[in-house]
Write an enzyme that holds these catalytic residues in place. Structure first.
Site, mmCIF file in Angstrom:
data_model
loop_
_atom_site.group_PDB
_atom_site.id
_atom_site.type_symbol
_atom_site.label_atom_id
_atom_site.label_comp_id
_atom_site.label_asym_id
_atom_site.label_seq_id
_atom_site.Cartn_x
_atom_site.Cartn_y
_atom_site.Cartn_z
ATOM 1 N N THR A 29 0.796 -1.224 0.000
ATOM 2 C CA THR A 29 0.000 0.000 0.000
ATOM 3 C C THR A 29 0.832 1.279 0.000
ATOM 4 O OG1 THR A 29 -1.541 1.257 1.399
ATOM 5 C CG2 THR A 29 -0.111 -0.288 2.522
ATOM 6 N N TYR A 46 -2.067 0.585 10.526
ATOM 7 C CA TYR A 46 -2.237 -0.239 9.326
ATOM 8 C C TYR A 46 -0.976 -0.184 8.467
ATOM 9 C CZ TYR A 46 -3.814 -1.159 4.490
ATOM 10 O OH TYR A 46 -3.927 -1.610 3.195
HETATM 11 N N1 LIG Z 1 -8.589 -1.068 -0.462
HETATM 12 C C1 LIG Z 1 -7.656 -0.147 -0.729
HETATM 13 O O1 LIG Z 1 -7.975 1.040 -0.987
HETATM 14 C C2 LIG Z 1 -6.198 -0.519 -0.751
HETATM 15 C C3 LIG Z 1 -5.247 0.495 -0.953
HETATM 16 C C4 LIG Z 1 -3.893 0.125 -1.008
HETATM 17 C C5 LIG Z 1 -3.515 -1.188 -0.859
HETATM 18 N N2 LIG Z 1 -4.464 -2.148 -0.631
HETATM 19 C C6 LIG Z 1 -4.028 -3.520 -0.464
HETATM 20 O O2 LIG Z 1 -4.547 -4.272 -1.541
HETATM 21 C C7 LIG Z 1 -4.793 -5.622 -1.134
HETATM 22 C C8 LIG Z 1 -6.192 -6.024 -1.498
HETATM 23 O O3 LIG Z 1 -7.094 -5.093 -0.915
HETATM 24 P P1 LIG Z 1 -8.662 -5.180 -1.152
HETATM 25 O O4 LIG Z 1 -9.170 -3.779 -1.251
HETATM 26 O O5 LIG Z 1 -8.973 -6.176 -2.224
HETATM 27 O O6 LIG Z 1 -9.095 -5.752 0.276
HETATM 28 P P2 LIG Z 1 -10.544 -6.106 0.807
HETATM 29 O O7 LIG Z 1 -11.573 -5.903 -0.261
HETATM 30 O O8 LIG Z 1 -10.704 -5.412 2.112
HETATM 31 O O9 LIG Z 1 -10.414 -7.670 1.044
HETATM 32 C C9 LIG Z 1 -9.550 -8.183 2.003
HETATM 33 C C10 LIG Z 1 -9.536 -9.663 1.845
HETATM 34 O O10 LIG Z 1 -8.685 -10.185 2.861
HETATM 35 C C11 LIG Z 1 -9.404 -11.207 3.519
HETATM 36 N N3 LIG Z 1 -8.969 -11.375 4.883
HETATM 37 C C12 LIG Z 1 -9.004 -10.496 5.905
HETATM 38 N N4 LIG Z 1 -8.554 -11.082 7.028
HETATM 39 C C13 LIG Z 1 -8.255 -12.356 6.702
HETATM 40 C C14 LIG Z 1 -7.758 -13.466 7.406
HETATM 41 N N5 LIG Z 1 -7.497 -13.399 8.734
HETATM 42 N N6 LIG Z 1 -7.549 -14.619 6.744
HETATM 43 C C15 LIG Z 1 -7.828 -14.719 5.432
HETATM 44 N N7 LIG Z 1 -8.304 -13.722 4.699
HETATM 45 C C16 LIG Z 1 -8.516 -12.542 5.338
HETATM 46 C C17 LIG Z 1 -10.844 -10.770 3.475
HETATM 47 O O11 LIG Z 1 -11.675 -11.871 3.769
HETATM 48 P P3 LIG Z 1 -13.041 -11.701 4.602
HETATM 49 O O12 LIG Z 1 -14.063 -11.217 3.616
HETATM 50 O O13 LIG Z 1 -13.326 -13.045 5.127
HETATM 51 O O14 LIG Z 1 -12.756 -10.684 5.678
HETATM 52 C C18 LIG Z 1 -10.918 -10.310 2.032
HETATM 53 O O15 LIG Z 1 -11.049 -11.398 1.161
HETATM 54 C C19 LIG Z 1 -4.477 -5.644 0.365
HETATM 55 O O16 LIG Z 1 -3.170 -6.114 0.540
HETATM 56 C C20 LIG Z 1 -4.535 -4.195 0.795
HETATM 57 O O17 LIG Z 1 -3.712 -3.955 1.890
HETATM 58 C C21 LIG Z 1 -5.800 -1.835 -0.590
#
Ligand SMILES: NC(=O)c1ccc[n+]([C@@H]2O[C@H](COP(=O)([O-])OP(=O)(O)OC[C@H]3O[C@@H](n4cnc5c(N)ncnc54)[C@H](OP(=O)(O)O)[C@@H]3O)[C@@H](O)[C@H]2O)c1
Length: 284
Positions: free
Chosen positions: A97, A121
């Site tokens: 991120t 975070y």
């Molecule tokens: N969202 C943003 O704006 C953003 C910005 C920069 C970087 N990122 C990075 O991009 C990546 C993907 O983000 P995203 O937006 O696709 O995330 P997201 O929509 O919040 O999804 C997170 C995923 O992680 C899973 N997860 C959470 N805790 C878990 C655990 N203990 N064991 C297994 N799975 C778990 C969730 O499953 P559940 O549904 O079961 O909770 C979900 O499938 C992440 O690495 C995030 O840090 C995101």
């Protein structure tokens, strides 16, 4: 099996499942990152050629108080998973991120810039990056920002919901970054995983964010312009929208190394936004 994905229900995980129907995409019930060794064992058992970690603890504000759990999921599990990937000769693609940076200045952050996160975070995600590097296998750490899609929770869906019920909205105008379609991130992860298999020397840390850079206010205005919704959107400073976790003001990411190494340019977020809005049933 060739590609193993963690994070089935997430924005990026959902797009990976759609883009790579042959991939094995694991839910939290199948692989809980709170149990780092179990996730590592799953990798050893399934023996994929590539692992993509799209799972993370992404509740930025809650991480301020639930820091220990966030640290295990974001900081420790990726390291154990990357070690297991190295042991079986698989490449490991890990998503990180813009929040590893402190947001100072207005120059786009380069992959080699020193990260100094301003919230819990960001610190847990930085710990995960360090652990993946320390594992010593073939890997890519892909830092992205401001992810949106038709799946899960994100800024676009929040704006659409608020836009229905409110005639006027105040949106932060002094944080600048690149909104990034989750579908584009999924495509980039698959391309990078494939290339790393042939060229392990491309291992390293890369940036990937939508273009052009914009403020949250500018992004909100684009959403409403495309959907024809009419709330009046006013730009406010970050100080007018206090949150438990501080946010970096400058989230611009310099993505030139990603294009140079893998031929992947920054995606145009306006194109991705139009597609997501259509998928959500807007005329866009
Ligand atoms: N969202 C943003 O704006 C953003 C910005 C920069 C970087 N990122 C990075 O991009 C990546 C993907 O983000 P995203 O937006 O696709 O995330 P997201 O929509 O919040 O999804 C997170 C995923 O992680 C899973 N997860 C959470 N805790 C878990 C655990 N203990 N064991 C297994 N799975 C778990 C969730 O499953 P559940 O549904 O079961 O909770 C979900 O499938 C992440 O690495 C995030 O840090 C995101």
């Amino acid at each position: 099996m060739t590609v193993l994905v963690f994070g089935q229900s997430g924005q990026v995980g959902s797009e990976l499942a759609r883009l790579a129907p042959d991939a094995r995409v694991l839910s939290r019930a199948e692989a809980d990152l709170a149990d780092a060794q179990a996730c590592a064992e799953t990798i050893r058992r399934l023996r994929p050629r590539a692992v993509i970690n799209a799972a993370a603890y992404t509740a930025v504000d809650r991480a301020e108080t639930e820091t220990a759990l966030a640290r295990v999921i974001n900081g420790e599990a990726p390291g154990a998973m990357a070690c297991a990937a190295r042991e079986i000769g698989a490449v490991f693609v890990h998503i990180s991120t813009d929040y590893v940076f402190d947001g100072s200045g207005d120059r786009p952050w380069r992959p080699e810039d020193t990260p100094t996160p301003v919230n819990a975070y960001g610190r847990t995600k930085l710990a995960g990056e360090d652990a993946v590097r320390a594992a010593g296998g073939v890997h890519a750490i892909l830092r992205t920002s401001w992810v949106f899609s038709a799946f899960g929770q994100n800024f676009v869906k929040t704006m659409l919901r608020l836009g229905k019920s409110r005639p006027a909205l105040s949106v932060v105008g002094d944080q600048i970054g690149g909104p990034t379609p989750a579908a584009s991130i999924a495509g980039a992860c698959l391309t990078i995983a494939g290339r790393l298999g042939d060229q392990p020397d491309l291992s390293g840390t890369y940036h990937y964010a939508g273009a052009p850079d914009v403020s949250w206010h500018g992004f909100a205005s684009a959403i409403f312009a495309m959907t024809g919704q009419v709330p009046q959107v006013t730009a406010i400073p970050s100080s007018g929208y206090p949150t438990p976790a501080a946010r970096p003001m400058n989230s611009r990411l310099d993505c030139s190394a990603t294009e140079a190494a893998f031929g992947i340019p920054r995606p145009d977020w306006q194109v991705g936004l139009r597609e997501v809005l259509r998928e959500l049933g807007h005329r866009a």
